[in-house]
Write a protein that holds these residues in place. Structure first.
Motif, PDB file in Angstrom:
ATOM      1  N   HIS A  45       0.854  -1.198   0.000  1.00  0.00           N
ATOM      2  CA  HIS A  45       0.000   0.000   0.000  1.00  0.00           C
ATOM      3  C   HIS A  45       0.887   1.244   0.000  1.00  0.00           C
ATOM      4  O   HIS A  45       1.997   1.228   0.534  1.00  0.00           O
ATOM      5  CB  HIS A  45      -0.944   0.004   1.219  1.00  0.00           C
ATOM      6  CG  HIS A  45      -1.905   1.158   1.175  1.00  0.00           C
ATOM      7  ND1 HIS A  45      -1.656   2.341   1.820  1.00  0.00           N
ATOM      8  CD2 HIS A  45      -3.079   1.312   0.501  1.00  0.00           C
ATOM      9  CE1 HIS A  45      -2.659   3.191   1.561  1.00  0.00           C
ATOM     10  NE2 HIS A  45      -3.533   2.585   0.774  1.00  0.00           N
ATOM     11  N   SER A 283      -8.383   9.505  -3.437  1.00  0.00           N
ATOM     12  CA  SER A 283      -7.716   8.337  -2.848  1.00  0.00           C
ATOM     13  C   SER A 283      -6.207   8.527  -2.977  1.00  0.00           C
ATOM     14  O   SER A 283      -5.739   9.407  -3.712  1.00  0.00           O
ATOM     15  CB  SER A 283      -8.125   7.087  -3.617  1.00  0.00           C
ATOM     16  OG  SER A 283      -7.547   7.128  -4.916  1.00  0.00           O
ATOM     17  N   THR A 284      -5.470   7.661  -2.343  1.00  0.00           N
ATOM     18  CA  THR A 284      -4.006   7.756  -2.457  1.00  0.00           C
ATOM     19  C   THR A 284      -3.588   7.613  -3.925  1.00  0.00           C
ATOM     20  O   THR A 284      -2.689   8.310  -4.387  1.00  0.00           O
ATOM     21  CB  THR A 284      -3.310   6.691  -1.592  1.00  0.00           C
ATOM     22  OG1 THR A 284      -3.805   5.402  -1.950  1.00  0.00           O
ATOM     23  CG2 THR A 284      -3.558   6.928  -0.117  1.00  0.00           C
TER      24      THR A 284
HETATM   25  P1  13P Z   1      -6.753   4.436  -0.141  1.00  0.00           P
HETATM   26  O1  13P Z   1      -7.822   3.486  -0.517  1.00  0.00           O
HETATM   27  O2  13P Z   1      -6.991   5.811  -0.664  1.00  0.00           O
HETATM   28  O3  13P Z   1      -5.429   3.905  -0.494  1.00  0.00           O
HETATM   29  O4  13P Z   1      -6.813   4.653   1.434  1.00  0.00           O
HETATM   30  C1  13P Z   1      -6.565   3.634   2.332  1.00  0.00           C
HETATM   31  C2  13P Z   1      -6.451   4.141   3.686  1.00  0.00           C
HETATM   32  O5  13P Z   1      -6.342   3.407   4.617  1.00  0.00           O
HETATM   33  C3  13P Z   1      -6.522   5.565   3.873  1.00  0.00           C
HETATM   34  O6  13P Z   1      -6.408   5.855   5.200  1.00  0.00           O
END
Ligand code: 13P
Ligand code: SF4
Length: 379
Positions: A45, A283-284
């Protein structure tokens, strides 16, 4: 408990790895990668430490990582460098019945290198509380008119709850599409566990705050009147991310005063006040894409986990990237995954004494898959 951790007695104890330096650990992880080749898939991640990301085969946001786990094909093992709910999701998707049939019943082993890598937001909604909420709602509303939507940051048991009750999973990258899917079916949504993602998404769709009561699992009727529940469109579970709640409107204002040309970009787990003052929300994965696509010299203040923002700064020296908060906003549980744990878990796997295997029980996996597949079909 819907997940079993299947531990054999270990060949290599973790204590042997703690004193080792990153260079040696990275070389040993690489040696396992070289030996296993495509039989091993390391997923990372975006919030992981740089040393870990450097050794991941694929990196992504929660949605991208789910798709990668679903497409994992013939690998033997997925080592998930992320948090517990992500590894559970990978187990459900990589070991779904059609994939098992293709592999003549052989399961993909899913490993979370450190079992302490949880998510405090996911822990804010326990299955017993969600079931209790559903029963209480059933006393004042018709639950056939409510779609339960769980953010992917939740235990497999909550995803299974959604699967059983006509509901769906969402991630930060597809929440609007998922809410639209839900509203095509019912007039109301119960959204858990992150109130901020639910509120920010529904506000952007034009749903007024007055129709988004908060459900506090520690109060009768969630702390609401029957009238407020009857008028509701989105019931927001009282949960939050302790990392993203630390970004504040004052931080945005301070940057805007100092740099009038700055672009503020935040994750939708931030509060609605911060989101309202920002230029971009995502999102990230989206945050990374926006930075990559921006012209050189763009000035950013980014409100998401520190490791990702620092990596963006490093990878994009042509841009002016700032961390939105003056204090450290770091996900301490993501940080649990380090090279020592990755190397330890990989070498035990090679030695035939795998550690930290994540296996969602069959009944939970069956229903969680229903809700995850609905999500994968929406976007
Ligand atoms: P994302 O799905 O944007 O990667 O976010 C995951 C997460 O845990 C954000 O706190
Ligand atoms: Fe959970 Fe927040 Fe960490 Fe994401 S950043 S894993 S929501 S605690």
């Amino acid at each position: 408990m819907s997940t079993t951790t299947l531990d054999s007695s270990v060949t290599h104890p973790i204590a042997d790895y703690k004193p080792l330096g990153n260079a040696e650990l990275a070389a040993r992880v690489q040696a396992v990668r070289d030996e296993l080749g495509t039989r091993l898939l390391i997923l990372g991640h975006h919030y992981q430490q740089d040393e870990v990301i450097a050794l991941a085969d694929l990196r992504g946001d929660s949605y991208e990582l789910s798709k990668q786990a679903a497409a994992s094909g013939n690998c033997e093992a997925i080592f998930f460098c992320g948090v517990h709910f992500m590894a559970e999701t990978a187990d459900v998707l990589a070991n779904q019945p059609n994939k098992l049939a293709e592999r003549c019943g052989r399961r993909v082993t899913v490993v979370l290198p450190d079992m302490a890598a949880g998510c405090s937001m996911a822990d804010m909604a326990m299955i017993e509380q969600v079931e209790g909420c559903w029963n209480e709602l059933g006393e004042v509303l018709d639950t056939a008119e409510i779609t339960p939507v769980t953010y992917i940051n939740s235990a497999a048991s909550l995803k299974a709850f959604c699967g059983r009750h006509g509901g769906i999973v969402c991630t930060s990258s597809n929440a609007a599409g998922v809410l639209n899917w839900a509203f095509e079916r019912t007039k109301r949504v119960l959204f858990f566990p992150d109130q901020h993602l639910g509120r920010n998404t529904a506000l952007a769709m034009g749903i007024p705050l007055s129709q988004m009561p908060i459900w506090d699992p520690y109060r009768e009727l969630g702390g609401n009147t029957e009238a407020a529940l009857s008028d509701s469109r989105v019931l927001l579970w009282k949960g939050h991310c302790s990392v993203h709640q630390m970004f504040r409107v004052e931080h945005v204002q301070a940057f805007r005063e100092k740099y009038p040309d700055i672009k503020i970009m935040v994750h939708p787990e931030c509060t609605m006040e911060v989101v309202a003052q920002s230029d971009l929300i995502g999102s990230t994965g989206r945050i990374i894409r926006e930075v990559r696509a921006a012209p050189a010299g763009t000035r950013w203040a980014i409100g998401t986990e520190l490791h990702l923002v620092n990596r963006l700064k490093h990878e994009h020296p042509e841009q002016q990237i700032h961390f939105l908060s003056p204090v450290v906003c770091m996900c301490a549980t993501m940080y649990r995954i380090d090279l020592a744990h990755l190397c330890w878990s990989l070498e035990n796997f090679m030695a035939g004494t795998p550690v930290n295997r994540i296996k969602v029980d069959d009944e939970t996996a069956r229903w969680a898959l229903v809700a995850l597949q609905r999500m994968l079909e929406v976007t």
